[in-house]
Design a protein around this motif. Structure first.
Motif, PDB file in Angstrom:
ATOM      1  N   VAL A   1       0.622  -1.331  -0.083  1.00 47.61           N
ATOM      2  CA  VAL A   1       0.172   0.486   0.208  1.00 47.61           C
ATOM      3  C   VAL A   1       1.029   1.402   0.036  1.00 47.61           C
ATOM      4  N   SER A   2       1.919   1.330   0.467  1.00 46.12           N
ATOM      5  CA  SER A   2       2.782   2.197   1.019  1.00 46.12           C
ATOM      6  C   SER A   2       3.744   2.825  -0.335  1.00 46.12           C
ATOM      7  N   GLU A   3       4.092   1.650  -1.310  1.00 40.93           N
ATOM      8  CA  GLU A   3       5.062   1.757  -2.726  1.00 40.93           C
ATOM      9  C   GLU A   3       3.756   2.568  -3.501  1.00 40.93           C
ATOM     10  N   ILE A   4       2.337   1.845  -3.055  1.00 40.06           N
ATOM     11  CA  ILE A   4       1.178   1.693  -4.478  1.00 40.06           C
ATOM     12  C   ILE A   4       0.962   3.684  -3.621  1.00 40.06           C
ATOM     13  N   PHE A   5       0.866   4.275  -2.944  1.00 38.08           N
ATOM     14  CA  PHE A   5       0.054   5.634  -2.753  1.00 38.08           C
ATOM     15  C   PHE A   5       1.743   6.417  -2.605  1.00 38.08           C
ATOM     16  N   SER A   6       2.993   5.490  -2.998  1.00 39.65           N
ATOM     17  CA  SER A   6       3.932   6.482  -3.970  1.00 39.65           C
ATOM     18  C   SER A   6       4.250   6.620  -4.699  1.00 39.65           C
ATOM     19  N   GLY A   7       3.563   5.869  -5.336  1.00 39.20           N
ATOM     20  CA  GLY A   7       3.583   5.768  -6.855  1.00 39.20           C
ATOM     21  C   GLY A   7       2.424   6.772  -7.596  1.00 39.20           C
ATOM     22  N   GLY A   8       1.446   7.710  -6.314  1.00 34.78           N
ATOM     23  CA  GLY A   8       0.443   8.005  -7.192  1.00 34.78           C
ATOM     24  C   GLY A   8      -0.825   8.014  -6.829  1.00 34.78           C
ATOM     25  N   HIS A   9      -1.519   6.083  -5.891  1.00 35.86           N
ATOM     26  CA  HIS A   9      -2.118   5.692  -5.667  1.00 35.86           C
ATOM     27  C   HIS A   9      -2.641   6.708  -4.528  1.00 35.86           C
ATOM     28  N   SER A  10      -4.674   7.150  -4.665  1.00 32.81           N
ATOM     29  CA  SER A  10      -4.845   8.422  -3.983  1.00 32.81           C
ATOM     30  C   SER A  10      -5.846   7.438  -2.898  1.00 32.81           C
ATOM     31  N   HIS A  11      -6.154   6.299  -3.159  1.00 32.62           N
ATOM     32  CA  HIS A  11      -6.916   5.681  -1.707  1.00 32.62           C
ATOM     33  C   HIS A  11      -7.304   3.976  -1.806  1.00 32.62           C
ATOM     34  N   PHE A  12      -7.217   3.966  -0.514  1.00 31.21           N
ATOM     35  CA  PHE A  12      -8.182   2.986  -0.730  1.00 31.21           C
ATOM     36  C   PHE A  12      -9.609   2.162  -0.101  1.00 31.21           C
ATOM     37  N   MET A  13     -10.547   1.843   0.203  1.00 28.81           N
ATOM     38  CA  MET A  13     -11.824   1.469   0.006  1.00 28.81           C
ATOM     39  C   MET A  13     -11.313   0.629   1.128  1.00 28.81           C
ATOM     40  N   GLU A  14     -11.542   0.981   2.792  1.00 34.03           N
ATOM     41  CA  GLU A  14     -11.619   0.280   4.080  1.00 34.03           C
ATOM     42  C   GLU A  14     -13.071  -0.511   3.812  1.00 34.03           C
ATOM     43  N   MET A  15     -12.687  -1.446   4.698  1.00 30.78           N
ATOM     44  CA  MET A  15     -13.788  -2.796   4.838  1.00 30.78           C
ATOM     45  C   MET A  15     -14.385  -2.853   6.121  1.00 30.78           C
ATOM     46  N   SER A  16     -15.454  -3.288   6.869  1.00 32.16           N
ATOM     47  CA  SER A  16     -16.115  -3.264   7.915  1.00 32.16           C
ATOM     48  C   SER A  16     -14.870  -2.962   8.842  1.00 32.16           C
TER      49      SER A  16
ATOM     50  N   GLY B   1     -12.053  -2.590   9.225  1.00 34.77           N
ATOM     51  CA  GLY B   1     -10.922  -1.480   8.708  1.00 34.77           C
ATOM     52  C   GLY B   1      -9.970  -2.075   7.855  1.00 34.77           C
ATOM     53  N   ASP B   2      -9.542  -3.491   7.122  1.00 32.40           N
ATOM     54  CA  ASP B   2      -9.312  -3.719   6.162  1.00 32.40           C
ATOM     55  C   ASP B   2      -8.782  -3.183   5.048  1.00 32.40           C
ATOM     56  N   ILE B   3      -8.054  -3.821   3.970  1.00 30.84           N
ATOM     57  CA  ILE B   3      -7.915  -3.142   2.826  1.00 30.84           C
ATOM     58  C   ILE B   3      -8.503  -4.258   2.323  1.00 30.84           C
ATOM     59  N   ASN B   4      -8.951  -4.125   1.231  1.00 28.74           N
ATOM     60  CA  ASN B   4      -9.681  -5.318   0.633  1.00 28.74           C
ATOM     61  C   ASN B   4      -8.218  -5.998  -0.579  1.00 28.74           C
ATOM     62  N   GLN B   5      -8.615  -7.401   0.050  1.00 31.13           N
ATOM     63  CA  GLN B   5      -7.006  -8.052  -0.586  1.00 31.13           C
ATOM     64  C   GLN B   5      -6.828  -7.463  -2.350  1.00 31.13           C
ATOM     65  N   THR B   6      -8.329  -8.123  -2.689  1.00 29.53           N
ATOM     66  CA  THR B   6      -8.794  -8.350  -4.468  1.00 29.53           C
ATOM     67  C   THR B   6      -8.371  -6.758  -4.724  1.00 29.53           C
ATOM     68  N   GLU B   7      -9.149  -5.352  -4.147  1.00 32.00           N
ATOM     69  CA  GLU B   7      -8.932  -4.472  -4.863  1.00 32.00           C
ATOM     70  C   GLU B   7      -7.357  -3.766  -4.409  1.00 32.00           C
ATOM     71  N   LEU B   8      -6.480  -4.063  -3.929  1.00 31.57           N
ATOM     72  CA  LEU B   8      -4.900  -4.286  -3.822  1.00 31.57           C
ATOM     73  C   LEU B   8      -4.417  -4.870  -4.927  1.00 31.57           C
ATOM     74  N   VAL B   9      -4.603  -5.874  -4.989  1.00 37.50           N
ATOM     75  CA  VAL B   9      -4.543  -6.528  -6.622  1.00 37.50           C
ATOM     76  C   VAL B   9      -4.332  -6.127  -7.579  1.00 37.50           C
ATOM     77  N   ALA B  10      -5.587  -5.731  -7.758  1.00 37.82           N
ATOM     78  CA  ALA B  10      -6.525  -5.226  -8.974  1.00 37.82           C
ATOM     79  C   ALA B  10      -5.246  -3.460  -8.889  1.00 37.82           C
ATOM     80  N   ALA B  11      -5.198  -3.005  -7.900  1.00 43.28           N
ATOM     81  CA  ALA B  11      -3.903  -2.088  -8.220  1.00 43.28           C
ATOM     82  C   ALA B  11      -2.337  -2.024  -8.716  1.00 43.28           C
ATOM     83  N   LEU B  12      -2.355  -3.401  -7.859  1.00 42.05           N
ATOM     84  CA  LEU B  12      -0.776  -3.969  -8.522  1.00 42.05           C
ATOM     85  C   LEU B  12      -0.666  -4.078  -9.766  1.00 42.05           C
ATOM     86  N   ILE B  13      -1.906  -4.740 -10.340  1.00 35.96           N
ATOM     87  CA  ILE B  13      -2.125  -4.583 -12.030  1.00 35.96           C
ATOM     88  C   ILE B  13      -1.818  -3.890 -12.688  1.00 35.96           C
TER      89      ILE B  13
END
Length: 471
Positions: free
Chosen positions: A107-122, A124-136
């Motif tokens: 998440v830190s690496e993606i933020f440093s590359g200009g990604h603006s935000h992730f949606m938190e699940m109930s 407080g965790d980040i949806n791992q599928t959303e994180l994988v999409a951001a990596l792709i």
């Protein structure tokens, strides 16, 4: 845990997608979803909570309302999915199965590359599928993006990605989870469980290799990234999680469990008389028990029956106290097969020990004279780093860890390897203590070398980390 299913067909795929996804319900209890692409309408998606109602009930309306030639579905114990993502690659839907240990770093690496935000699940965790999409989406093309995600994730990651042209399927780079391809006239499918498409008219075409990426279309399946040579598929798939009719790497789950029980019997001995009957804890211990009975000559019986009409496997609460209560409520005794009998009981594993201790007490109260216990795998001693397979929230929940801490007088001893070796005195002391704590007449675990032999694949291709701590 979780499972996925995808269909690429010339005609409407929703019927196959609905039932193919439903056939993965034994792998998850919380969330489920389907996404489809229609040549005229575009993308459509539906996600439901399945904690209190099975997949078929929750998605019954979608069968008539959703329409598309391409589709992916999933059962998930953790995050809502599929997600529909709009990026520079175009719009796509994605589902994942796996575990990410380095979420904060990524998440830190993606933020440093200009990604603006992730949606938190109930929670407080980040949806791992959303994180994988951001990596792709970090890469210029989608195939490089999938390769990048597979390499970046510490843990494991298999996925299905639905585009307007077809489905991209990727198996974890070390093949820790299976991905199987099926085919029939006018369609191909891709599935976690190989049995999920058989009743839909598909025949198995092949399994993906470790790290392999393929494009799945109605007419053909094309390899876009070749498989690697190293594999570490999870052995616990055969021991417990896999459905009996599935096969992984050509090895059927039910047959492996027969082999497992037979090798348990081969090493067993009793100082006094052998037990009167062999029984399996329903359902995953049953096949192991059949294998034991066939090899030993001790009759197989079912001294208790699981009440499945309203307590299916797919409904298990997340609170441990409720899980224990329901596990007890689901088992109905057959007193005539228990009273005054010496029973040998086989379960797939002993994790916390709570449920098996209660099952043993239940048998004693029903008149059993003796209860000998033979788990179908070694004592789990290490938390799984690669998949969300563990039924324990903490290592301290594991009865093996609790007993070792008691024997050592230390919650963090440095000699776990001795306790994992069945030929050491430390191991025998641990087993004897567990036996006494859980009130078994006798206890003997399956040996790791025998369990590997039960599978029939080379040990180097199997992940056994949770038992011996070896990567």
């Amino acid at each position: 845990m979780g499972g996925f299913f995808g269909v690429a067909a010339k005609e409407n795929c929703i019927f196959d997608l609905f039932f193919g996804t439903d056939y993965h319900s034994h792998l998850g209890t919380r969330r489920a979803g389907m996404a489809v692409y229609d040549r005229e309408k575009g993308f459509d998606r539906s996600i439901h909570n399945i904690e209190n109602s099975p997949f078929r009930t929750k998605f019954d309306k979608e069968v008539s309302e959703m329409h598309g030639q391409l589709g992916i579905g999933c059962i998930s114990d953790y995050e809502p999915q599929p997600l529909v993502v709009r990026s520079h690659h175009g719009t796509y839907a994605i589902v994942t199965v796996g575990k990410i240990n380095n979420t904060d770093q990524l998440v830190s690496e993606i933020f440093s590359g200009g990604h603006s935000h992730f949606m938190e699940m109930s929670g407080g965790d980040i949806n791992q599928t959303e994180l994988v999409a951001a990596l792709i989406n970090q890469k210029d093309n989608i195939i490089d993006g999938i390769r990048y995600a597979q390499e970046a994730v510490d843990g494991s990651m298999s996925l299905l990605l639905l585009t307007s042209k077809g489905i991209l399927a990727a198996r974890d780079r070390l093949g820790r989870t299976p991905v199987s391809i099926g085919m029939k006239e006018g369609a191909h499918c891709v599935s976690f469980e190989s049995f999920a498409y058989l009743n839909l008219g598909y025949k198995e075409e092949r399994e993906l290799g470790p790290g392999e990426i393929v494009a799945v279309c109605p007419e053909a399946v094309e390899t876009l990234s070749k498989p690697g040579s190293n594999m570490k598929i999870c052995t616990f798939l055969w021991v417990y999680y896999g459905y009996p009719t599935s096969s992984y790497e050509g090895v059927n789950v039910e047959e492996m469990r027969y082999n497992c029980g037979a090798l348990l019997a081969k090493r067993d001995s009793f100082p006094d008389a052998p037990p009167d009957n062999v029984a399996g804890v329903p359902d995953s211990g049953t096949a192991h028990a059949v294998g034991y009975a066939n090899a030993s000559g001790i009759p197989f019986s079912r001294p208790f029956i699981k009440y499945t009409p309203t307590w299916p496997r797919s409904f298990m609460p997340t609170m441990q106290s409720q899980r224990n209560l329901i596990a007890h409520m689901k088992l109905i005794p057959v007193h005539g097969l228990i009273k005054d009998r010496s029973l040998l009981l086989i379960d797939d594993s002993i994790v916390r020990g709570t449920q098996l201790r209660e099952t043993t007490e239940f048998l004693y109260k029903s008149g059993a004279r003796e209860v000998h216990v033979r788990p179908a795998c070694p004592p789990p001693m290490f938390g799984c780093k690669y998949l969300n397979f563990s039924r324990s929230a903490s290592l301290d929940d594991l009865i093996s860890r609790r007993v070792i801490a008691e024997l050592e007088g230390n919650n963090h001893p440095d000699n776990f390897k001795k306790y994992a070796d069945p030929d050491t005195q430390e191991y025998q002391n641990m087993v004897d203590t567990i036996c006494k704590k859980l009130n078994f007449t006798s206890l003997r675990y399956h040996r790791l070398d025998d369990m590997v032999e039960s599978v029939g694949l080379p040990k180097c291709k199997l992940c056994t980390y949770c038992w011996n701590g070896e990567e």
